[in-house]
Design a protein around this motif. Structure first.
Motif, short mmCIF file in Angstrom:
data_model
loop_
_atom_site.label_atom_id
_atom_site.label_comp_id
_atom_site.label_asym_id
_atom_site.label_seq_id
_atom_site.Cartn_x
_atom_site.Cartn_y
_atom_site.Cartn_z
N ILE A 165 0.84 -1.20 0.00
CA ILE A 165 0.00 0.00 0.00
C ILE A 165 0.87 1.25 0.00
O ILE A 165 0.58 2.23 -0.71
CB ILE A 165 -0.96 -0.01 1.21
N ASN A 166 1.94 1.22 0.78
CA ASN A 166 2.87 2.35 0.84
C ASN A 166 3.48 2.62 -0.54
O ASN A 166 3.59 3.77 -0.98
CB ASN A 166 3.98 2.04 1.84
N ALA A 167 3.83 1.54 -1.25
CA ALA A 167 4.41 1.68 -2.59
C ALA A 167 3.37 2.22 -3.58
O ALA A 167 3.69 3.04 -4.44
CB ALA A 167 4.95 0.33 -3.07
N VAL A 168 2.13 1.76 -3.46
CA VAL A 168 1.06 2.27 -4.33
C VAL A 168 0.89 3.78 -4.11
O VAL A 168 0.76 4.55 -5.07
CB VAL A 168 -0.27 1.53 -4.04
N ALA A 169 0.91 4.20 -2.85
CA ALA A 169 0.76 5.63 -2.54
C ALA A 169 1.91 6.44 -3.15
O ALA A 169 1.70 7.52 -3.71
CB ALA A 169 0.70 5.83 -1.03
N ARG A 170 3.12 5.93 -3.06
CA ARG A 170 4.29 6.65 -3.57
C ARG A 170 4.35 6.69 -5.09
O ARG A 170 4.71 7.72 -5.68
CB ARG A 170 5.59 5.99 -3.05
N LEU A 171 4.01 5.57 -5.70
CA LEU A 171 4.26 5.43 -7.14
C LEU A 171 3.03 5.67 -8.02
O LEU A 171 3.17 6.02 -9.18
CB LEU A 171 4.80 4.02 -7.42
#
Length: 375
Positions: A205-211
């Motif tokens: 989820i953190n990666a989805v938010a960043r990318l």
């Protein structure tokens, strides 16, 4: 024995947890040959039994699907829909005809569905990576029903937000609610066997938010708290990956030209990383790797060169009986592409571990060239 009696016997075996494979095969064989149909409630029970016994017999699943599709208008209880959806998601069963009927039913009966039934819809679509034809109207109807208030168990809410992220339907508010430090701090209270899975979903989820969400202004994870997260592989997965990597070493000697078994801070595992110049020839990856966004590369990638990420897919990476990847694996490729990597996929059904070395090396070289030319 009648179809009904056979189904009851299968359900009884599941209740007493007796996984007698010869008996199960015989039951499945005779049930699949029946001409009459079971009602939706009994089909739900049979599916639950198959899921409990880890016995996804393809012929019986096909029979269940045919029975269900022909009675789509006869469903009158959300508990039946929720039960079927939960089993389909846990079994990774991607029957598109059933999912279309279930999606339409949930949209039309959203006001009588329990929150758990609606959540099961989202979790299953994400698990089997399927987008129903009514996806927009369906989510317009169900998203207001799914909140951290209506789903007050933290792990269940995390599952919903993760699934929405996989489906590309998570909002900034959804993401922020689980990346909030107060939410993350509750992880240690989860059962030990759940913690790794929970942390991996948070990293996803953190990666989805960043990318994938450039407008996101909410909190992010403190990645230093997630250094202990290790993605493990099963025995069969390890055998396949090791064999492929050994073949790769014939034209990509490590560690200069290939990095292997990469744990990323996105909560995904990459089997191999390499790079090629504009002429398609391998160039040293150790000079250009960023470890998928974790650091700066020591050198600028030459003009026309490309970085490649290789995923080696075992049968467990696919929905059962198909060549469709599960939701987490599609998400993994999407996140890696955001870091400007081209994807090389090595599916188990194409790669033959018993083939001669020269054949396997040629296959891997061709897959690498194909990824560069088509991406």
């Amino acid at each position: 024995m009648s179809y009904t009696d056979l189904s009851r016997l299968l359900c009884t075996l599941a209740t007493v947890k007796r996984r007698v494979t010869p008996v199960l095969r015989s039951l499945a064989f005779h049930m699949a040959r029946q001409s009459d149909r079971l009602p939706p409630k009994q089909l739900s029970n049979v599916l639950y039994a198959m899921n409990s016994l880890s016995f996804p017999d393809p012929l019986l699943l096909e029979k269940i699907a045919n029975d269900f599709v022909s009675q789509g208008n006869a469903i009158d209880k959300p508990t039946v829909v929720g039960g079927i959806l939960t089993c389909m998601g846990q079994m990774r069963w991607r029957n598109t005809s059933m999912l279309e009927i279930l999606s339409e039913w949930v949209e039309n009966h959203v006001n009588i569905c329990r929150t758990s039934d609606i959540a099961a819809m989202v979790l299953t679509l994400a698990s089997v990576s399927y987008t129903p034809t009514n996806i927009d109207s369906l989510f317009k109807a169900i998203i207001p029903k799914l909140t951290s208030v209506t789903i007050n168990r933290e792990t269940a809410w995390l599952d919903v937000v993760w699934s929405l992220s996989v489906l590309g339907k998570a909002t900034e508010e959804h993401i922020a609610s689980v990346l909030n430090p107060s939410f993350v701090s509750k992880i240690p209270s989860a059962a030990q066997h759940q913690r790794t899975g929970i942390k991996l979903k948070l990293l996803n989820i953190n990666a989805v938010a960043r990318l994938s969400m450039p407008a996101y202004k909410g909190p992010f994870l403190d990645l230093s708290d997630f250094k202990d997260v290790i993605i493990t592989q099963g025995r069969h997965e390890l055998m396949l990956a090791k064999h492929v990597q050994t073949m790769l070493h014939n034209f990509l000697p490590p560690p200069k030209y290939i990095r292997e078994n990469i744990q990323t801070n996105m909560g995904i595992f990459v089997d191999a990383e390499l790079s090629v110049g504009k002429n398609g020839k391998p160039i040293p990856i150790e000079d250009f790797t960023t470890n998928f966004g974790e650091k700066e590369s020591s050198k600028q990638l030459p003009e026309g060169a490309q970085k490649l990420a290789m995923f080696i897919w075992d049968y467990r990476d696919y929905t059962i009986g198909s060549q469709e990847l599960t939701g987490i694996n599609r998400l993994a490729m999407e996140l890696v592409r955001k870091h400007d990597y081209k994807i090389v996929q090595i599916p188990y059904y194409e790669y033959n571990m018993k083939a001669k070395t020269i054949k396997n090396v040629q296959y891997l070289e061709s897959k690498t060239k194909e990824a560069v030319s088509t991406s």
